[in-house]
Design a protein around this motif. Structure first.
Motif, short mmCIF file in Angstrom:
data_model
loop_
_atom_site.label_atom_id
_atom_site.label_comp_id
_atom_site.label_asym_id
_atom_site.label_seq_id
_atom_site.Cartn_x
_atom_site.Cartn_y
_atom_site.Cartn_z
N UNK A 29 40.85 14.45 -76.95
CA UNK A 29 39.98 13.33 -76.58
C UNK A 29 39.99 13.12 -75.06
N UNK A 30 41.14 13.33 -74.46
CA UNK A 30 41.25 13.19 -73.01
C UNK A 30 40.36 14.20 -72.29
N UNK A 31 40.29 15.42 -72.81
CA UNK A 31 39.44 16.44 -72.20
C UNK A 31 37.97 16.01 -72.20
N UNK A 32 37.54 15.39 -73.30
CA UNK A 32 36.16 14.87 -73.38
C UNK A 32 35.94 13.79 -72.33
N UNK A 33 36.92 12.92 -72.18
CA UNK A 33 36.82 11.82 -71.22
C UNK A 33 36.80 12.33 -69.78
N UNK A 34 37.64 13.31 -69.49
CA UNK A 34 37.67 13.90 -68.15
C UNK A 34 36.31 14.50 -67.80
N UNK A 35 35.73 15.24 -68.74
CA UNK A 35 34.42 15.85 -68.51
C UNK A 35 33.34 14.79 -68.28
N UNK A 77 40.19 14.74 -58.94
CA UNK A 77 40.65 14.00 -60.11
C UNK A 77 40.53 14.83 -61.38
N UNK A 78 39.42 15.56 -61.51
CA UNK A 78 39.19 16.36 -62.71
C UNK A 78 40.21 17.48 -62.85
N UNK A 79 40.66 18.03 -61.73
CA UNK A 79 41.70 19.06 -61.78
C UNK A 79 42.95 18.49 -62.45
N UNK A 80 43.36 17.30 -62.00
CA UNK A 80 44.55 16.67 -62.60
C UNK A 80 44.28 16.23 -64.03
N UNK A 81 43.04 15.82 -64.32
CA UNK A 81 42.71 15.42 -65.69
C UNK A 81 42.81 16.56 -66.67
N UNK A 82 42.26 17.72 -66.29
CA UNK A 82 42.33 18.90 -67.16
C UNK A 82 43.78 19.36 -67.31
N UNK A 83 44.52 19.32 -66.20
CA UNK A 83 45.94 19.70 -66.25
C UNK A 83 46.71 18.77 -67.17
N UNK A 84 46.44 17.48 -67.08
CA UNK A 84 47.13 16.52 -67.94
C UNK A 84 46.81 16.78 -69.40
#
Length: 214
Positions: free
Chosen positions: A66-72, A89-96
């Motif tokens: 779900x986090x991946x959807x939100x990051x995108x 931010x997206x780099x850290x979001x995908x990594x997270x």
């Protein structure tokens, strides 16, 4: 674009619900009694294995998806007006998202391996269990630096882009700083980050669902 943003709003609300469910589970039925030795704790975990498997699946794997959807979705929403901050931010979001999913898979596979080993070589069980919990904690349970950086940077990007409510972004900055602070080994910081994220995810979810998209 509209469908992605609406889906992300639902995902954000689900993230908040997952946090609440996890806090309830680990504070009640999955809370091991104090004073247990390693063998007693493993007996307790064996009795709760199915529930632990579900909890790890929900709190880590499903949360990460779900986090991946939100990051995108947030990347798409902010990239045209705050490109650099949004990309970072997206780099850290995908990594997270990746770390959280990996942590959940490791927790479930590790627990199963520990319980099986306890039946044949109980003397080595404690060392394996410590290894599993240490690695799991390092990836996604013991500190929240990567998640904190994502929330902080995406909130700064939102302020710059003037997209979504300003109060949401200021709240996100506070939440992000709380997440980064978990790098310091003090009790309660991870819980503070988790509780504040419940509010942030809920606010974000309703904001995405209510706001008209360009």
């Amino acid at each position: 674009m509209m469908n992605l943003q609406k889906t992300a709003g639902i995902a954000a609300l689900c993230e908040a619900l997952i946090y609440i469910t996890t806090f309830v589970l680990y504070g009640t039925v999955l809370a091991a009694p104090s004073g247990l030795d390693t063998a007693q704790k493993l007996t307790f975990l064996a009795g709760k294995q199915s529930l632990l498997f579900f909890s790890n699946l929900l709190a880590y794997v499903i949360f990460g998806i779900l986090l991946a959807v939100l990051v995108l979705a947030l990347h798409e929403r902010l990239k045209s007006t705050a490109a650099t901050l949004t990309q970072l931010a997206s780099i850290f979001g995908v990594l997270w998202a990746g770390l959280v999913i990996a942590s959940g898979m490791l927790a479930n596979i590790g627990l199963d391996a520990v319980l099986k080993l306890s039946l044949t070589e109980p003397g080595q069980t404690r060392a394996l269990w410590l290894s599993v919990t240490t690695i799991t904690g390092a990836l996604g349970g013991g500190n929240e630096i990567v998640g904190g950086l994502w929330v902080l940077l995406i909130s700064c990007a939102g302020l710059k882009a003037k997209v979504l409510p300003t109060t949401l972004h200021y709240l996100g900055i506070v939440v992000g700083v709380a997440g980064i602070a978990t790098c310091y080994p003090a009790d309660g910081l991870t819980e503070i980050f988790g509780l504040s994220q419940i509010i942030w995810f809920s606010y974000l979810g309703f904001a995405l669902l209510r706001q008209r998209q360009d």
